[in-house]
Design an enzyme around this catalytic site. Structure first.
Site, PDB file in Angstrom:
ATOM      1  N   ALA A  70       0.616  -1.580  -0.227  1.00 52.32           N
ATOM      2  CA  ALA A  70       0.299   0.137  -0.106  1.00 52.32           C
ATOM      3  C   ALA A  70       0.489   1.008  -0.194  1.00 52.32           C
ATOM      4  O   ALA A  70       0.585   2.323  -0.768  1.00 52.32           O
ATOM      5  CB  ALA A  70      -1.360   0.223   0.903  1.00 52.32           C
ATOM      6  N   THR A  71       2.331   0.696   0.154  1.00 51.26           N
ATOM      7  CA  THR A  71       3.053   2.153   0.887  1.00 51.26           C
ATOM      8  C   THR A  71       3.183   2.710  -0.589  1.00 51.26           C
ATOM      9  O   THR A  71       3.763   3.912  -0.770  1.00 51.26           O
ATOM     10  CB  THR A  71       3.980   2.091   1.346  1.00 51.26           C
ATOM     11  OG1 THR A  71       3.449   2.009   2.893  1.00 51.26           O
ATOM     12  CG2 THR A  71       4.945   3.445   1.837  1.00 51.26           C
ATOM     13  N   ASN A 150      -6.507   2.955  10.616  1.00 50.25           N
ATOM     14  CA  ASN A 150      -5.471   1.923  11.182  1.00 50.25           C
ATOM     15  C   ASN A 150      -5.357   1.623  12.731  1.00 50.25           C
ATOM     16  O   ASN A 150      -5.158   0.974  13.553  1.00 50.25           O
ATOM     17  CB  ASN A 150      -4.447   2.021  10.391  1.00 50.25           C
ATOM     18  CG  ASN A 150      -3.669   2.854  10.026  1.00 50.25           C
ATOM     19  OD1 ASN A 150      -4.441   3.880  10.041  1.00 50.25           O
ATOM     20  ND2 ASN A 150      -2.516   2.856  10.883  1.00 50.25           N
ATOM     21  N   GLN A 178      -6.665  -1.375   4.973  1.00 48.91           N
ATOM     22  CA  GLN A 178      -7.843  -1.573   6.458  1.00 48.91           C
ATOM     23  C   GLN A 178      -9.263  -2.465   6.102  1.00 48.91           C
ATOM     24  O   GLN A 178      -9.703  -2.631   7.639  1.00 48.91           O
ATOM     25  CB  GLN A 178      -7.634  -0.438   8.041  1.00 48.91           C
ATOM     26  CG  GLN A 178      -6.237  -0.584   8.227  1.00 48.91           C
ATOM     27  CD  GLN A 178      -5.344  -1.922   8.569  1.00 48.91           C
ATOM     28  OE1 GLN A 178      -5.831  -2.950   9.711  1.00 48.91           O
ATOM     29  NE2 GLN A 178      -3.841  -1.208   8.865  1.00 48.91           N
ATOM     30  N   SER A 198      -3.815  -2.988   0.152  1.00 45.78           N
ATOM     31  CA  SER A 198      -2.010  -4.150   0.624  1.00 45.78           C
ATOM     32  C   SER A 198      -3.196  -5.364   1.083  1.00 45.78           C
ATOM     33  O   SER A 198      -3.426  -6.477   1.597  1.00 45.78           O
ATOM     34  CB  SER A 198      -1.377  -3.528   1.623  1.00 45.78           C
ATOM     35  OG  SER A 198      -0.248  -4.599   1.856  1.00 45.78           O
ATOM     36  N   ALA A 199      -1.174  -6.909   1.321  1.00 48.54           N
ATOM     37  CA  ALA A 199      -2.042  -8.543   0.863  1.00 48.54           C
ATOM     38  C   ALA A 199      -1.654  -8.966   2.547  1.00 48.54           C
ATOM     39  O   ALA A 199      -2.607  -9.600   3.180  1.00 48.54           O
ATOM     40  CB  ALA A 199      -0.820  -9.188   0.448  1.00 48.54           C
ATOM     41  N   HIS A 200      -0.590  -8.110   3.548  1.00 45.92           N
ATOM     42  CA  HIS A 200      -0.077  -8.693   4.200  1.00 45.92           C
ATOM     43  C   HIS A 200      -0.942  -8.472   6.247  1.00 45.92           C
ATOM     44  O   HIS A 200      -0.769  -8.145   6.952  1.00 45.92           O
ATOM     45  CB  HIS A 200       1.285  -8.180   5.256  1.00 45.92           C
ATOM     46  CG  HIS A 200       1.468  -6.986   5.482  1.00 45.92           C
ATOM     47  ND1 HIS A 200       1.934  -6.414   6.517  1.00 45.92           N
ATOM     48  CD2 HIS A 200       1.607  -5.579   4.628  1.00 45.92           C
ATOM     49  CE1 HIS A 200       1.851  -5.188   6.815  1.00 45.92           C
ATOM     50  NE2 HIS A 200       1.803  -4.572   5.644  1.00 45.92           N
ATOM     51  N   THR A 239       9.870  -6.996 -12.186  1.00 37.29           N
ATOM     52  CA  THR A 239       9.534  -8.522 -12.386  1.00 37.29           C
ATOM     53  C   THR A 239       8.780  -8.924 -11.350  1.00 37.29           C
ATOM     54  O   THR A 239       8.716  -8.317  -9.695  1.00 37.29           O
ATOM     55  CB  THR A 239      10.808  -9.735 -12.144  1.00 37.29           C
ATOM     56  OG1 THR A 239      12.180  -9.511 -12.616  1.00 37.29           O
ATOM     57  CG2 THR A 239      10.492 -10.919 -11.977  1.00 37.29           C
ATOM     58  N   CYS A 323       4.364   2.004  12.076  1.00 38.15           N
ATOM     59  CA  CYS A 323       5.248   3.040  11.422  1.00 38.15           C
ATOM     60  C   CYS A 323       5.842   3.588  12.472  1.00 38.15           C
ATOM     61  O   CYS A 323       6.741   4.272  12.419  1.00 38.15           O
ATOM     62  CB  CYS A 323       4.599   3.595  10.465  1.00 38.15           C
ATOM     63  SG  CYS A 323       3.809   2.430   9.322  1.00 38.15           S
TER      64      CYS A 323
END
Ligand code: PLP
Length: 377
Positions: A70-71, A150, A178, A198-200, A239, A323
């Site tokens: 996401a960043t 978040n 989120q 984002s995935a995590h 890649t 963060c």
């Protein structure tokens, strides 16, 4: 150890791990090298993943671009809107309680000629829709309001915000990091133009994310931010992280948090109730507003919440955003919601997830209350 930091990151779901293993071991080709069978297979996995994500949000696959998270998606989108739409204007509207990825990008652009309007939030963390409408001028090129915060879980009225932006013909970016995987998303109903994700945070792997960019009404065609090869239709070189992409699609499609939202909410609510019963003058930051089911931002008065971390060795939680959690500065989100510096420093964030169980509530609360009483004495 009870893990209570799912908003910082989640474990990877076993179905996600299973979906990624063949990509590491057998279908490991470079998705750009489609002249060999390995590359072709990898490219097919990428396109199937893109389709799966698009179907989940009722959009088309050519509106989804993959990034490292996401960043990066936020940096790409905001910086490129600023550059690509320079002929229209230089004005960006943003809420004061955005993630640092947004606020730091805006601060950077401000030093490079952007004019930024920062919108206030009320004590519930919500922006004022009239203030938003009045802030948009004919020089406004972008409005940035996150879907779900978040630190507090506060959900903004995103459809109304999107309608205001569309009526004013201004692009609308909403950071959905989120929200994805937690509630159903239909981007035809909710007219966000640019949506980083984002995935995590949703039981997927780290280092992979993406951005949705609307192709029609309006057509968002941001130019490249990372230059190099012609991946992602020449708009994001490098890649492709094929295992990450496959795992992220599985995580989005699996909607693991959404499927367990009732149980997670029950645990969250029980913990909050027990804390409010047992700690005099405790409060829930954003408690009066529409919040996502898995977050609790708790004010335990007159302590330095950071000290709670060491006193609760069986709990893994944080003070707020991953963060900023090492810094001893109060959370900008809580301060903007009207909390004093002392109250913000006295607050901690519990974020629950699919591997928590309702019977953990008592241990969580007993540990927190014991640590709190120790700090107070
Ligand atoms: N936006 C929000 C709301 C977040 O919670 C986070 C994660 O901390 C990010 C953006 C950054 O996400 P990533 O870790 O994928 O760069």
């Amino acid at each position: 150890m009870i893990y209570l930091d799912y908003n910082a990151t989640t474990p990877v779901h076993e179905n996600v791990i299973s979906s990624m293993i063949p990509i590491y071991s057998t279908d490991y080709g470079n998705a750009s090298n489609i002249h060999n069978v390995f590359g072709l297979r990898a490219a097919k996995h990428v396109e199937a993943s893109r389709r799966l994500i698009a179907e989940n949000w009722n959009v088309t696959e050519n509106e989804i671009f993959f990034t490292s998270g996401a960043t990066e998606s936020i940096n790409w989108s905001i910086k490129q809107v600023f550059r690509d739409y320079a002929s229209k204007g230089n004005h960006i509207v943003v809420s004061k309680t955005e993630h640092k990825a947004v606020l730091s990008t805006c601060e950077y652009l401000e030093k490079n000629g952007a004019e930024i309007t920062y919108l206030n939030v009320d004590e519930n963390g919500h922006i004022n829709l009239i203030e938003l409408e009045n802030s948009i001028t004919d020089k406004t090129i972008l409005v940035v309001i996150m879907w779900c915060n978040n630190e507090t879980g506060v959900i903004q009225p995103i459809s109304e915000i999107a309608n205001i932006c569309h009526n004013k013909q201004t692009l609308f970016l909403s950071d959905a990091t989120q929200m994805v995987g937690k509630e159903k998303i239909d981007l035809q109903e909710t007219r966000i133009d640019i949506m980083p994700f984002s995935a995590h945070k949703i039981y997927g792997p780290k280092g992979i994310g993406g951005v949705y960019m609307r192709r029609k009404n309006p057509r968002v065609m941001l130019s490249s931010f990372i230059h190099g090869g012609s991946q992602e239709k020449g708009r994001r070189a490098g890649t492709l992280n094929v295992p990450g992409i496959v795992g992220m699609a599985k995580a989005i499609d699996g909607a693991y948090a959404f499927n367990r939202s009732k149980e997670i909410k029950m645990l969250r609510d029980k913990v909050e109730k027990l804390i409010l019963d047992q700690v005099k003058n405790a409060d829930i930051n954003g408690g009066g507003s529409n919040r996502i089911f898995n977050v609790s931002n708790i004010l335990l008065p007159n302590i330095v919440a950071e000290k709670m971390v060491a006193l609760c060795p069986n709990l893994a939680f944080s003070l707020g955003s991953a963060c900023t959690s090492e810094r001893k500065t109060p959370s900008h989100v809580l301060v903007e919601m009207g909390r004093s510096k002392e109250e913000a420093i006295s607050s901690l964030r519990l974020s629950f997830g699919i591997y928590n169980r309702i019977d953990e509530a008592q241990e969580i609360v007993d540990t927190l209350v014991k640590a709190y009483n120790k700090l107070k004495s």
